[in-house]
Write a protein that holds these residues in place. Structure first.
Motif, short mmCIF file in Angstrom:
data_model
loop_
_atom_site.label_atom_id
_atom_site.label_comp_id
_atom_site.label_asym_id
_atom_site.label_seq_id
_atom_site.Cartn_x
_atom_site.Cartn_y
_atom_site.Cartn_z
N THR A 298 25.35 9.55 6.70
CA THR A 298 24.38 9.70 6.48
C THR A 298 23.34 9.03 7.35
N GLY A 299 22.44 9.83 7.95
CA GLY A 299 21.18 9.71 9.01
C GLY A 299 19.44 9.47 7.81
N MET A 300 18.77 9.20 8.27
CA MET A 300 18.15 8.48 7.58
C MET A 300 16.17 8.16 8.12
N ALA A 301 14.83 8.69 8.10
CA ALA A 301 13.94 8.56 9.06
C ALA A 301 12.80 7.99 7.79
N ALA A 302 12.26 6.70 7.95
CA ALA A 302 10.93 7.07 7.58
C ALA A 302 9.63 6.29 7.84
N GLN A 303 9.45 8.17 8.40
CA GLN A 303 7.76 8.12 9.24
C GLN A 303 6.46 6.86 8.69
N GLY A 304 6.08 6.21 9.37
CA GLY A 304 5.47 5.18 9.07
C GLY A 304 5.20 3.92 8.53
N ASN A 305 6.54 4.26 8.05
CA ASN A 305 7.41 2.24 8.09
C ASN A 305 7.52 1.86 8.92
N ASP A 306 7.59 1.08 9.84
CA ASP A 306 7.47 0.43 10.91
C ASP A 306 5.76 -0.29 10.81
N GLU A 307 5.15 0.41 10.91
CA GLU A 307 4.07 0.00 10.92
C GLU A 307 2.82 -0.97 9.87
N LEU A 308 3.93 -1.25 8.30
CA LEU A 308 3.42 -1.77 7.35
C LEU A 308 3.79 -2.91 7.54
N LYS A 309 3.67 -3.54 8.76
CA LYS A 309 4.26 -5.39 9.33
C LYS A 309 3.19 -6.21 8.69
N ASP A 310 3.67 -7.16 7.98
CA ASP A 310 3.81 -8.20 6.98
C ASP A 310 2.97 -7.80 5.84
N GLN A 311 3.29 -7.02 5.25
CA GLN A 311 2.84 -6.60 4.34
C GLN A 311 4.11 -7.14 3.08
N THR A 312 3.45 -7.03 1.49
CA THR A 312 4.30 -7.47 0.49
C THR A 312 5.23 -6.87 -0.39
N SER A 313 6.89 -7.03 0.13
CA SER A 313 7.77 -6.12 -0.53
C SER A 313 7.45 -5.82 -2.23
N THR A 314 8.09 -5.09 -2.69
CA THR A 314 8.22 -4.72 -4.29
C THR A 314 8.99 -5.03 -4.63
N THR A 315 10.12 -6.11 -3.71
CA THR A 315 11.60 -5.55 -3.88
C THR A 315 12.34 -6.60 -5.54
N GLY A 316 11.03 -7.27 -5.81
CA GLY A 316 11.01 -8.69 -7.13
C GLY A 316 11.60 -9.53 -6.45
N SER A 317 11.18 -9.80 -5.25
CA SER A 317 11.35 -11.03 -4.66
C SER A 317 9.66 -11.40 -3.50
N TYR A 318 9.14 -10.73 -3.56
CA TYR A 318 7.30 -10.93 -3.22
C TYR A 318 7.69 -11.36 -2.20
#
Length: 534
Positions: A298-318
């Motif tokens: 599997t190969g994957m690409a998330a354009q723009g994900n690397d631009e969201l620096k120092d944001q708060t994740s929503t993985t449940g751990s904040y």
């Protein structure tokens, strides 16, 4: 046909030989009745033969229509076909007609209560340990350790056609809640989810060669070849999203391939600048199967994900994201699945997988689901389980999952953990069994400065090392095959004892370990639960 039967009967009735003149009237009437019965039987057989001939003629006509629909312009006897004139228009080829409608309803559900030794609501769940916050990977045994109510309902419609092709539609709705009340009114956080919604088609007459029996699909779905360890509620592999693909390209009798593309996102990352669909991970997957072996790339690409620096994740751990989050990744899995043997030693079954990934592919359980991974993240994971009957009444299901990650959420971090679980079933009567489960997990977690928000205050995860233990005893009622450890439905009562090293209480302020009334030193949970799938 009735006139023919009557004529035959009369002819037989009046064709008595001359010697019958010496018989009495009663004897003549008896002979006449016998002849009439034989005549009626002969007439019935003739009628059945005519009906069978008519059915054969209709079947032949349908086959001719199907043949003409596949090959436009071709007929059984082209020279005898009427010629089109300026005043007549040739009829279009007959469309493939639906032959059979099939509808299926399936589902999964679990529901129960979990209380502590002091009678209050208990903490728990397969993901109770600190290591489980790492992408939800590190689950422990689930028996006597679940407090949620969860349901999946699937509705499936299948259409088959007289040209051999078929179509299938599936939708799945799901809902889950921890609230034990009979009615939940918090509409902001509690709602029905559409987890699957897709259409697939197969055995298309236009396909030939390796694709002759291939299946094409499009929509929102779980990948068809996902597999898991039920006893820890942990997927060995869960691939899913919205996309399309083709399955069952048969290159040789032993080798087949599936190809798919999935799109998904990482949710609202705490910024008004980006909507959910703006951070979208595209995953291209090739699955190859050779007998019991599977190789997934599997190969994957998330354009723009690397631009969201120092944001708060929503993985449940904040958790607060790194300044070098990944924008692409790679993932590979080599798996072996044997449905008839327990690691080649005994009757039973077993499944194992070795998984590696980097960047966004460093989430090994659910590839492409974790947008917080760094561009340097690396993961190696091994998962395996089996089921083996060891006597007329005992069945065992051991499992293991172990993972090593580094540079996962911060350069220089390292997370090592391993879970060993053993579920055992002892069948006592036709509808009653005793279930036992022992679970042990080792953790060595070094977040290297990763931070999270708790009540608006930024805190750092602490490096910890230690062990977690769980033992469960569950008297269980079931119907069906009481000896089958995976047969459902089940209704069980249980008692669970859990304990862990005190160092694990300090990993984070917002997880279960170390919270009020749930600290190292040992805790008991009790409850009752129902579980079913069909």
């Amino acid at each position: 046909m009735r006139k023919t039967s009557l004529c035959v009967a009369l002819a037989c009735a009046f064709a008595a030989p001359v010697s019958a003149a010496n018989l009495t009237i009663e004897q003549r009437l008896a002979l006449l009745e016998q002849r009439l019965n034989r005549a009626e039987q002969a007439a019935s057989e003739a009628q059945q033969q005519t009906a069978r001939a008519e059915r054969r003629a209709r079947d032949a006509e349908q086959k001719i229509i199907a043949l003409e629909s596949r090959t436009p312009g071709a007929g059984v006897n082209a020279s005898a076909a009427p010629q089109a004139t300026a005043a007549t228009t040739p009829a279009p080829p007959a469309a493939a007609k639906e032959q059979d409608n099939g509808f299926e309803f399936s589902g999964y559900a679990r529901s129960g209560m979990l209380v502590s030794s002091n009678g209050h609501g208990a903490r728990g769940g397969p993901g109770v340990s600190p290591a489980s916050s790492l992408g939800g990977d590190a689950h422990v045994g689930r028996l006597g350790n679940e407090k949620d109510n969860y349901v999946e309902l699937s509705f499936i419609k299948k259409l088959t056609f007289n040209d051999g092709s078929w179509g299938r539609f599936k939708s799945m709705i799901a809902d889950g809640a921890n609230n034990p009340d009979p009615w939940v009114q918090d509409n902001d956080s509690h709602h029905i989810n559409v987890r699957q919604l897709y259409v697939e088609m197969g055995d298309l007459p236009d396909f030939s060669g390796p694709a002759q029996h291939a299946t094409i699909w499009a929509g929102k779905r779980f990948d068809r070849d996902n597999f898991d360890i039920h006893f820890t509620d942990s997927d060995i592999l869960f691939l899913g999203g919205t996309g399309g693909g083709i399955n069952d390209l048969q290159w040789t009798p032993h080798w087949k391939s599936n190809f798919s593309v999935y799109a998904r996102n990482f949710g609202d990352l705490g910024s008004d600048r980006y909507e959910d669909n703006d951070v979208q991970n595209l995953m291209f997957t090739a699955n190859n199967f050779y007998d019991n072996w599977q190789l997934m790339l599997t190969g994957m690409a998330a354009q723009g994900n690397d631009e969201l620096k120092d944001q708060t994740s929503t993985t449940g751990s904040y958790a607060v994201r790194s300044d070098n989050t990944a924008s692409h990744g790679y993932y590979a899995m080599l798996a072996y699945r044997d449905k008839t043997r327990f690691y080649g030693l005994l009757p039973g079954n077993s499944e194992s997988a070795l998984q590696v990934g980097n960047g966004l592919g460093a989430e090994a359980r659910q590839p492409g689901s974790d947008g917080d991974l760094t561009e340097n993240a690396k993961t190696v994971r091994f998962a395996s389980y089996g089921i083996v009957p060891v006597s007329k009444s005992w069945e065992l299901a051991p499992s293991v999952i172990a993972q090593h990650s580094e540079d996962r959420y911060r350069d220089g971090d390292r997370y090592d953990w391993a879970t060993f679980n053993l579920r055992a079933s002892q069948a006592l009567t036709h509808n009653f069994a005793l279930l036992y489960e022992a679970s042990w997990q080792y953790m060595n977690l070094n977040p290297n400065g990763r931070t999270y928000l708790d009540s608006g205050v930024q805190n750092a995860y602490q490096a910890v090392k230690g062990d977690f233990y769980k033992l469960t005893f569950a008297p269980t009622f079931k119907v069906g095959d009481v000896f089958d450890i995976k047969a459902r439905p089940e209704i069980r009562v249980f008692a669970t004892y859990m304990n862990w090293d005190k160092a694990l209480d300090g990993y984070a302020l917002n997880d279960d370990f170390g919270s009020v009334g749930f600290t190292a030193g040992g805790t008991w949970n009790f409850g009752v639960q129902a579980e079913i799938w069909f």
